[in-house]
Design a protein around this motif. Structure first.
Motif, short mmCIF file in Angstrom:
data_model
loop_
_atom_site.label_atom_id
_atom_site.label_comp_id
_atom_site.label_asym_id
_atom_site.label_seq_id
_atom_site.Cartn_x
_atom_site.Cartn_y
_atom_site.Cartn_z
N UNK A 131 0.81 -1.21 0.00
CA UNK A 131 0.00 0.00 0.00
C UNK A 131 0.85 1.26 0.00
N UNK A 132 1.87 1.31 0.86
CA UNK A 132 2.68 2.51 0.94
C UNK A 132 3.59 2.68 -0.27
N UNK A 133 4.19 1.61 -0.75
CA UNK A 133 5.03 1.71 -1.94
C UNK A 133 4.20 2.05 -3.16
N UNK A 134 3.00 1.48 -3.27
CA UNK A 134 2.13 1.81 -4.40
C UNK A 134 1.71 3.27 -4.36
N UNK A 135 1.41 3.79 -3.18
CA UNK A 135 1.04 5.20 -3.05
C UNK A 135 2.19 6.09 -3.53
N UNK A 136 3.41 5.76 -3.11
CA UNK A 136 4.56 6.54 -3.55
C UNK A 136 4.77 6.43 -5.05
N UNK A 157 8.52 15.17 2.21
CA UNK A 157 8.30 15.43 3.63
C UNK A 157 7.82 14.15 4.30
N UNK A 158 8.07 14.05 5.60
CA UNK A 158 7.73 12.81 6.29
C UNK A 158 8.56 11.65 5.78
N UNK A 159 9.83 11.91 5.45
CA UNK A 159 10.66 10.92 4.78
C UNK A 159 10.99 9.71 5.65
N UNK A 163 5.40 5.75 3.77
CA UNK A 163 5.23 6.36 2.46
C UNK A 163 6.47 7.16 2.07
N UNK A 164 6.94 8.01 2.98
CA UNK A 164 8.07 8.87 2.68
C UNK A 164 9.33 8.09 2.34
N UNK A 242 -0.31 15.00 -2.63
CA UNK A 242 -0.78 14.98 -1.26
C UNK A 242 -1.45 13.65 -0.95
N UNK A 243 -1.25 13.17 0.26
CA UNK A 243 -1.85 11.94 0.74
C UNK A 243 -2.57 12.25 2.05
#
Length: 320
Positions: A131-136, A157-159, A163-164, A242-243
């Motif tokens: 989910x997070x890699x796909x969002x990125x 941001x939020x690296x 997700x970051x 934006x997420x």
């Protein structure tokens, strides 16, 4: 079957063990016996009722969870897949659908949402990927920053978050220059993800990015939901992804805004396979903060809300 769910929205305490009918896979579907389910911020939004409109009036119980790792349990009729029962797999689960999410002994998902587990990864680590890699990946594709020519710089941001972290690594794999923010405690972590420059996080992060990219960055992947605070870092005509429930702006200066939803690409099998292959090659880091028994889902949600979690909390459903 057993699941962790809720019958009314609220705080972490509303999560409890519930009994649900065993789901049957239909045409084009795969049933997975879940061994691990990652706990994501989207799960807390579901639990709290923040985005209850996505249920379209359907009554509970509701089951959170969008990231599952387990083994193929059954394959529906007329399903075109090389997978077979017993194969270790990972999947994106649409928690707002009628069958609920990944906090369950069994989940049924479209075959396109299922890919083999990354090589060498255990179930908890594997559950943290998709989910997070796909969002990125979607964010970078929408921003479409070219890897050649002047500029080609993005900021994240939020690296230090899930997700970051994937945004940093995928942007580097795309050949981009990557600026990132981090707290003092997370600077070494973010640098290890291959960010070219790491600046202190804070309300003046746009100024810090501008000091490194005086003409402005081509785009920002805003994992920390800085929104308006980070806009000054972006050049005229650049992009902002934006997420976390998105942001409506206005951005101004011709800046293109992209609201990123991973569920829209949950059946993009080719994209999921590429992410899985990247993880198998060690190009994407699978970061587990802690593994908790499924019965401690409420505690996992509390810890996530408190902040400071690096990597993903994961629920263990093997002995559920």
């Amino acid at each position: 079957m057993r699941a962790i769910g809720l019958t009314e929205f609220g705080g972490p305490e509303v999560l409890r063990v519930i009994e649900l009918p065993e789901p049957e896979p239909g045409p084009g579907e795969i049933r997975i016996r879940v061994h691990a389910a990652a706990v994501n911020p989207t799960d807390t939004l579901l639990r709290a009722g923040t985005v209850s409109a996505l249920f379209k009036g359907r009554p509970g119980p509701y089951v959170p969870g969008m990231d599952a790792a387990g083994v193929v349990d059954a394959i529906g009729p007329e399903t075109d897949t090389p997978l077979r029962p017993g194969d270790p797999v990972i999947a994106i689960v649409r928690a707002y659908g009628p069958r609920g999410g990944a906090y369950a002994e069994l989940v049924v998902v479209p075959a396109e949402s299922v890919v083999p587990m990354p090589s060498g990864a255990g179930f908890p680590a594997a559950s943290t990927l998709l989910m997070n890699a796909l969002t990125a990946r979607i964010a970078l594709d929408l921003l479409a920053v070219p890897a050649e020519g002047p500029g080609r710089t993005v900021a994240v941001t939020g690296a230090a978050g899930a997700f970051g972290g994937y945004a940093v690594q995928l942007a580097k794999l795309d050949g981009l220059r990557v600026l990132a923010d981090a707290s003092a405690a997370d600077t070494e972590l973010v640098a290890s993800l291959a960010a070219d420059e790491v600046v202190p996080r804070g309300d003046d992060v746009a100024d810090r990015f501008r000091a490194l990219a005086p003409d402005g960055v081509d785009a920002v992947l805003d994992g920390a939901a800085q929104h308006a605070l980070v806009l000054p870092a972006i050049r005229d005509g650049g992009g902002l992804a934006v997420v976390r429930r998105g942001w409506d702006g206005p951005a101004g200066r011709g800046i293109r805004m992209h609201r990123v939803l991973s569920t829209e690409a949950a059946t993009d099998h080719a994209r999921l396979l590429r992410l899985r292959d990247r993880a198998s090659a060690g190009e994407l880091s699978l970061r587990v903060a802690d593994v908790l028994p499924a019965g401690q889902a409420a505690e996992a949600h509390r810890r996530l809300a408190e902040g400071g979690v690096r990597g993903r909390l994961v629920l263990d459903l093997t002995d559920f």
